[in-house]
Write a protein that holds these residues in place. Structure first.
Motif, PDB file in Angstrom:
ATOM      1  N   PHE A   1       8.403   1.008  -5.600  1.00 45.65           N
ATOM      2  CA  PHE A   1       7.717   0.175  -6.390  1.00 45.65           C
ATOM      3  C   PHE A   1       8.491  -0.175  -7.909  1.00 45.65           C
ATOM      4  N   TYR A   2       9.338   0.591  -8.077  1.00 47.68           N
ATOM      5  CA  TYR A   2      10.270   0.301  -9.239  1.00 47.68           C
ATOM      6  C   TYR A   2      11.179  -0.790  -8.852  1.00 47.68           C
TER       7      TYR A   2
ATOM      8  N   ARG B   1       0.854  -1.125   0.085  1.00 48.50           N
ATOM      9  CA  ARG B   1       0.010   0.095   0.084  1.00 48.50           C
ATOM     10  C   ARG B   1       0.802   1.205  -0.098  1.00 48.50           C
ATOM     11  N   ALA B   2       1.906   1.147   0.796  1.00 51.53           N
ATOM     12  CA  ALA B   2       2.753   2.297   0.736  1.00 51.53           C
ATOM     13  C   ALA B   2       3.561   2.712  -0.503  1.00 51.53           C
ATOM     14  N   MET B   3       3.644   1.582  -1.511  1.00 53.33           N
ATOM     15  CA  MET B   3       4.076   1.948  -2.732  1.00 53.33           C
ATOM     16  C   MET B   3       3.301   2.682  -3.622  1.00 53.33           C
ATOM     17  N   LEU B   4       2.061   2.670  -3.253  1.00 50.80           N
ATOM     18  CA  LEU B   4       1.138   3.707  -4.192  1.00 50.80           C
ATOM     19  C   LEU B   4       1.008   4.889  -3.662  1.00 50.80           C
ATOM     20  N   GLU B   5       1.639   5.399  -2.620  1.00 55.95           N
ATOM     21  CA  GLU B   5       1.421   6.784  -2.307  1.00 55.95           C
ATOM     22  C   GLU B   5       1.956   7.647  -3.436  1.00 55.95           C
ATOM     23  N   ASP B   6       1.427   8.968  -3.400  1.00 50.69           N
ATOM     24  CA  ASP B   6       1.665   9.849  -4.398  1.00 50.69           C
ATOM     25  C   ASP B   6       3.179  10.473  -4.372  1.00 50.69           C
TER      26      ASP B   6
ATOM     27  N   ARG C   1      -2.436   2.407  -8.978  1.00 49.38           N
ATOM     28  CA  ARG C   1      -3.206   3.314  -8.202  1.00 49.38           C
ATOM     29  C   ARG C   1      -4.417   3.603  -8.555  1.00 49.38           C
ATOM     30  N   ASP C   2      -4.564   3.422  -9.859  1.00 50.61           N
ATOM     31  CA  ASP C   2      -6.117   3.751 -10.541  1.00 50.61           C
ATOM     32  C   ASP C   2      -6.303   2.963 -11.551  1.00 50.61           C
TER      33      ASP C   2
END
Length: 298
Positions: free
Chosen positions: A69-70, A56-61, A128-129
């Motif tokens: 994420f990379y 979930r933390a990887m999807l923060e902006d 993310r979306d």
């Protein structure tokens, strides 16, 4: 054969019981074992609250979230050149400009992992979306197929690391009009809006290829030109007409534009875009012209 194996019969006894050769039984057993290895439990999209906290933390902006994420998706770190803050007048890194709302143009030499970073960026935005629509333009159809395969199969493919972390992206039953990464387009499972059902999540198209659907939230142009085209006045004008009509005309209000590529001539499509007064082309570019440096991918 499977039932007899479950009863702990040996392959020799199975061969005798079925009156077939041992080689045939060995082949059948190997087929069964291979099939079991390929079995993947299908999990649809996961809600944000259902994700592991680390995922979930990887999807923060934030750039830090994207870097995590990379690394998770590729097993590598984001190339350090993308993190430098001395290339932009306001002290923003290339990564911050990619993630931010600014319409950005980056002229970058070869071997800076630009297409890889863009591919991971697309996967990240989709994670993310799932309602997002991205159009990625490249000069050639060959490049479109390559990066469509990279995003659709390597990063978002069934049973992959991202699918296990965030839920499957490929529909369990994917028709030819839904999941075609080798053709540079696909639609992921899970969009919430009915308006997005018929649209592709990602389309990667070579200049001149048909773009299906109407609008996009993110427009990427990755190496949209070459020297042969840039040296031709007729070819350059035709190229600009395609970019205006097929790409920029599809960008929704407030959408993100990221143009990246190597300068090949003066003038070329990059200088033309920077000075283009067409209302559909951004007028307030953040432009970064990067000098050649040591190969970051080695």
């Amino acid at each position: 054969v499977e039932a007899m194996l479950d009863k702990r019969m040996t392959q020799v006894n199975i061969s005798k019981a079925l009156h077939v050769g041992e080689r045939t039984i060995r082949t059948d057993v190997q087929v069964l074992r291979d099939a079991k290895k390929r079995i993947v439990v299908y999990e649809g999209p996961r809600q944000l609250q259902e994700l592991d906290p680390a995922h979930r933390a990887m999807l923060e902006d934030t750039p830090e979230a994207f870097c995590a994420f990379y690394s998770y998706a590729t097993g590598k770190e984001v190339p350090s050149y993308w993190l430098r803050k001395d290339l932009d007048e306001e002290g923003k890194s290339l990564l911050e400009l990619l993630l931010g709302p600014e319409d950005t143009m980056v002229n970058i030499p070869p071997r800076h992992a630009k297409s890889t970073v863009v591919a991971v960026y697309c996967a990240w935005r989709i994670c993310r979306d799932r309602n997002i629509h991205i159009i990625w333009g490249s000069k050639t159809e060959q490049a479109a197929k390559k990066w469509g395969r990279e995003v659709g199969n390597r990063f978002l493919g069934r049973g992959g690391k991202l699918a296990k972390a965030f839920g499957e992206f490929r529909p369990e039953v994917a028709g030819e009009d839904v999941w075609m990464p080798l053709s540079g387009r696909f639609r992921v499972i899970g969009p919430e809006s009915e308006d997005t059902v018929s649209e592709y999540t990602l389309q990667i198209r070579g200049l001149g290829q048909q773009i299906l659907g109407s609008e996009c939230d993110v427009l990427i142009l990755d190496d949209p030109t070459d020297k042969e085209t840039a040296d031709s006045e007729v070819g350059s004008e035709r190229e600009m007409e395609t970019i205006r009509g097929d790409f920029f005309s599809r960008l929704m209000p407030g959408g993100k534009v990221f143009v990246v590529g190597q300068r090949v001539a003066e003038p070329d499509v990059f200088t033309r875009l920077l000075t283009d007064e067409d209302p559909e082309v951004p007028q307030n570019w953040v432009h970064i012209n990067m000098p050649a440096v040591i190969d970051e991918e080695k």
